[in-house]
Each structure stands twice: as structure tokens, then as C-alpha cells.
Scaffold this active site. Sequence first.
Site, PDB file in Angstrom:
ATOM      1  N   ASN A  46       0.870  -1.170   0.000  1.00  0.00           N
ATOM      2  CA  ASN A  46       0.000   0.000   0.000  1.00  0.00           C
ATOM      3  C   ASN A  46       0.912   1.227   0.000  1.00  0.00           C
ATOM      4  O   ASN A  46       1.451   1.595   1.036  1.00  0.00           O
ATOM      5  CB  ASN A  46      -0.895  -0.023   1.252  1.00  0.00           C
ATOM      6  CG  ASN A  46      -1.728   1.238   1.388  1.00  0.00           C
ATOM      7  OD1 ASN A  46      -1.802   2.041   0.451  1.00  0.00           O
ATOM      8  ND2 ASN A  46      -2.347   1.421   2.542  1.00  0.00           N
ATOM      9  N   TRP A  47       1.087   1.798  -1.176  1.00  0.00           N
ATOM     10  CA  TRP A  47       2.030   2.926  -1.290  1.00  0.00           C
ATOM     11  C   TRP A  47       1.470   4.227  -0.708  1.00  0.00           C
ATOM     12  O   TRP A  47       2.198   5.201  -0.550  1.00  0.00           O
ATOM     13  CB  TRP A  47       2.422   3.141  -2.763  1.00  0.00           C
ATOM     14  CG  TRP A  47       3.420   2.159  -3.272  1.00  0.00           C
ATOM     15  CD1 TRP A  47       4.029   1.162  -2.557  1.00  0.00           C
ATOM     16  CD2 TRP A  47       3.953   2.077  -4.605  1.00  0.00           C
ATOM     17  NE1 TRP A  47       4.903   0.474  -3.366  1.00  0.00           N
ATOM     18  CE2 TRP A  47       4.875   1.012  -4.630  1.00  0.00           C
ATOM     19  CE3 TRP A  47       3.735   2.803  -5.782  1.00  0.00           C
ATOM     20  CZ2 TRP A  47       5.576   0.654  -5.782  1.00  0.00           C
ATOM     21  CZ3 TRP A  47       4.427   2.450  -6.936  1.00  0.00           C
ATOM     22  CH2 TRP A  47       5.345   1.390  -6.928  1.00  0.00           C
ATOM     23  N   LYS A  48       0.181   4.245  -0.439  1.00  0.00           N
ATOM     24  CA  LYS A  48      -0.472   5.466   0.073  1.00  0.00           C
ATOM     25  C   LYS A  48      -0.170   6.650  -0.862  1.00  0.00           C
ATOM     26  O   LYS A  48      -0.028   6.439  -2.061  1.00  0.00           O
ATOM     27  CB  LYS A  48      -0.042   5.732   1.521  1.00  0.00           C
ATOM     28  CG  LYS A  48      -0.203   4.490   2.400  1.00  0.00           C
ATOM     29  CD  LYS A  48      -0.073   4.755   3.861  1.00  0.00           C
ATOM     30  CE  LYS A  48      -0.231   3.446   4.618  1.00  0.00           C
ATOM     31  NZ  LYS A  48      -0.293   3.616   6.056  1.00  0.00           N
ATOM     32  N   HIS A  64      -9.744   1.595   4.806  1.00  0.00           N
ATOM     33  CA  HIS A  64      -8.479   1.860   5.492  1.00  0.00           C
ATOM     34  C   HIS A  64      -8.713   2.915   6.577  1.00  0.00           C
ATOM     35  O   HIS A  64      -9.479   3.859   6.372  1.00  0.00           O
ATOM     36  CB  HIS A  64      -7.420   2.345   4.487  1.00  0.00           C
ATOM     37  CG  HIS A  64      -6.049   2.330   5.076  1.00  0.00           C
ATOM     38  ND1 HIS A  64      -5.631   3.308   5.939  1.00  0.00           N
ATOM     39  CD2 HIS A  64      -5.033   1.440   4.970  1.00  0.00           C
ATOM     40  CE1 HIS A  64      -4.384   3.021   6.341  1.00  0.00           C
ATOM     41  NE2 HIS A  64      -4.006   1.889   5.759  1.00  0.00           N
ATOM     42  N   GLU A 109      -7.049   5.340   7.477  1.00  0.00           N
ATOM     43  CA  GLU A 109      -6.765   6.729   7.063  1.00  0.00           C
ATOM     44  C   GLU A 109      -7.954   7.301   6.295  1.00  0.00           C
ATOM     45  O   GLU A 109      -8.244   8.493   6.396  1.00  0.00           O
ATOM     46  CB  GLU A 109      -5.478   6.758   6.226  1.00  0.00           C
ATOM     47  CG  GLU A 109      -4.249   6.554   7.110  1.00  0.00           C
ATOM     48  CD  GLU A 109      -3.075   5.883   6.427  1.00  0.00           C
ATOM     49  OE1 GLU A 109      -3.043   5.834   5.188  1.00  0.00           O
ATOM     50  OE2 GLU A 109      -2.189   5.381   7.145  1.00  0.00           O
ATOM     51  N   GLU A 129      -5.934  -4.354  10.564  1.00  0.00           N
ATOM     52  CA  GLU A 129      -4.913  -3.327  10.731  1.00  0.00           C
ATOM     53  C   GLU A 129      -5.189  -2.536  12.011  1.00  0.00           C
ATOM     54  O   GLU A 129      -5.941  -1.545  11.981  1.00  0.00           O
ATOM     55  CB  GLU A 129      -4.933  -2.362   9.537  1.00  0.00           C
ATOM     56  CG  GLU A 129      -4.606  -3.022   8.218  1.00  0.00           C
ATOM     57  CD  GLU A 129      -3.947  -2.033   7.261  1.00  0.00           C
ATOM     58  OE1 GLU A 129      -2.916  -2.379   6.698  1.00  0.00           O
ATOM     59  OE2 GLU A 129      -4.462  -0.907   7.104  1.00  0.00           O
ATOM     60  N   GLY A 167       2.042   2.706  10.745  1.00  0.00           N
ATOM     61  CA  GLY A 167       3.043   3.768  10.604  1.00  0.00           C
ATOM     62  C   GLY A 167       3.725   4.160  11.905  1.00  0.00           C
ATOM     63  O   GLY A 167       4.389   5.189  11.969  1.00  0.00           O
ATOM     64  N   SER A 178       2.947  -1.598  10.536  1.00  0.00           N
ATOM     65  CA  SER A 178       4.387  -1.668  10.834  1.00  0.00           C
ATOM     66  C   SER A 178       4.986  -3.038  10.539  1.00  0.00           C
ATOM     67  O   SER A 178       5.864  -3.522  11.259  1.00  0.00           O
ATOM     68  CB  SER A 178       4.663  -1.261  12.285  1.00  0.00           C
ATOM     69  OG  SER A 178       4.315   0.100  12.463  1.00  0.00           O
ATOM     70  N   GLY A 209       4.701   1.554   4.741  1.00  0.00           N
ATOM     71  CA  GLY A 209       6.037   2.143   4.649  1.00  0.00           C
ATOM     72  C   GLY A 209       7.104   1.207   4.096  1.00  0.00           C
ATOM     73  O   GLY A 209       7.907   1.598   3.236  1.00  0.00           O
TER      74      GLY A 209
HETATM   75  P1  PGA Z   1       2.449   0.661   7.616  1.00  0.00           P
HETATM   76  O1  PGA Z   1       1.000   0.840   6.957  1.00  0.00           O
HETATM   77  O2  PGA Z   1       2.992  -0.655   7.109  1.00  0.00           O
HETATM   78  O3  PGA Z   1       3.246   1.836   7.142  1.00  0.00           O
HETATM   79  O4  PGA Z   1       2.250   0.623   9.087  1.00  0.00           O
HETATM   80  C1  PGA Z   1       0.172  -0.263   6.718  1.00  0.00           C
HETATM   81  C2  PGA Z   1      -1.128   0.220   6.139  1.00  0.00           C
HETATM   82  O5  PGA Z   1      -1.590   1.297   6.522  1.00  0.00           O
HETATM   83  O6  PGA Z   1      -1.713  -0.439   5.288  1.00  0.00           O
END
Ligand code: PGA
Length: 251
Positions: free
Chosen positions: A9-11, A96, A98, A168, A174, A214, A236
Site C-alpha cells: 500500500n504505497w499510500k 483503510h 486513514e 490493521e 506507521g 508496521s 512504509g
Molecule cells: P504501515 O501501513 O505498514 O506503514 O504501518 C500499513 C497500512 O496502513 O496499510
Amino acid sequence: MRQKLIAANWKMNKTLEEVNDFLHNFNYAEASNISDVKVLICPPHVYLFHLSEFYRDKGIAVGAQNVSAYISGAYTGEISASMLKSLSIKFCITGHSERRKYFGEEDKLLSEKINILLYNDIIPIYCCGELIEERKQGKHFEVVKTQIKNALFHLTPSQISNLVIAYEPVWAIGTGVNATPEEAQEMHAYIRKIIDNSFGSEISQKMLILYGGSCNSSNSKELFSCPDVDGGLVGGASLQSDEFLNIIKTA
Ligand code: PGA
């Protein structure tokens, strides 16, 4: 046995130049040759066409990070499921944390997005997970169950067979603090039980439940070894081609 799925997931990261660097450096031949592991990359929308052309017939799937709940028409700035389908996109992240936090997406809207994705033969990766306060109060199971119930329980058995769940925990995203393998396994087994109770064991045993938060090449092996963890949704750590490949190898 369930095939593992490792999804990037590159966001909202990478310029076109950085995307091309990744495509150049990421050893897709090695990644796609690892048996029993499927690799998926979810870039920002603007790069979907580029990646889906680049990875055509190369064994790497390309997915979207979001979709509109509307079918088509005057919705400035939105991207429809049929547009994704026309680019051969096979997966789309939904729910997600976010999107829930910054864009106010709630379970009802997410259930509509899931319907429209399934209608277009795109597999939703439905994210669920609790806040740290909710875990401290012992409410994490209840929170996850409600998120699943609200967004998925209206689906038919054949629809839910085409869906992936990603657990998640919000406190792990993150932050560098991943769930322990025990915490992940406990919640994944619980999620599988929820699906089992409502849709039967044939469906629950086939369902992929990913862990996200993470995840990196130092903790992925232990996490992916848990019996109910079927791979990862990696943020990340998926941005660096070497690190992403190392994570895939641990699966
Ligand atoms: P992260 O994000 O690996 O940077 O913690 C995972 C995600 O939000 O899908």
C-alpha cells in the site's frame, strides 16, 4: 492451504520518477516465482495504468487504494469501479483507517463501495482494526466485529468469497509498533470465527485475512507463520523495492 497475499500500500507516496525507479529495481521475476505467494502493488490512482501495463502477464497484480461509491457521471475528482476494471485492476483497498479518519468514511459508505467493486469483479480488501484506547478498554473484538458486520453482513456467500479482510490495528499503522504474532493470531482467528458463524466454514477457511501495521522484513516471518495470518498489507516498508522483496520472501 490458502495462498499468501503480500500487498503493498504505497499510500500518497512517490513521484513518477520514483515509481520508475521502483519498477526498475524491484525483482518482479523473483517475487512472482515464489510459490504459494501472490504479490500485489497498490499505487496512487495516477500510476495505475502505468503499473498495470508494466506488470501485464508478469505475475504481479495491481490494485487501487480507493474507489467511488457512485457508478459514473458528475462526481468531480472521483474514480469509478468500472474505470478500474477497464485497466484490469483486480483488487481495491476499502475501509483503510486513514480513509475513515481523514475522509470521514463510515461503514455504510464502505458497504456501498464494496458492492460496486464486487459488481465489477474487483476484490475488495476490507480493512478493520481498533484504536489503542479501544484495545486498552478491552473493546477491540467488539469494534472489529461491528466494522465487519456493518460493511459485510449484507453480502451473499458467493460475494463474500471474493473478498479479502485486512486486520490493521490503528495503533500499529506507521508507528513502528507492530502487533505481536500472538495479538495478530488472536484477532485473525476471531475474524475467521465471525465469518464462519455467518457464512459457514467452507467460506471462512478459504478467506484470506491479512495483517497490516508496521510490518517489515524483521517481523514478517513470525507474523506470517501464524496459522490465521494469510499475508500482509504493507505500507512504509513496501516503498523500498529490496525491503518489499525481503518481506515477500519471508512469506
Ligand atoms: P504501515 O501501513 O505498514 O506503514 O504501518 C500499513 C497500512 O496502513 O496499510
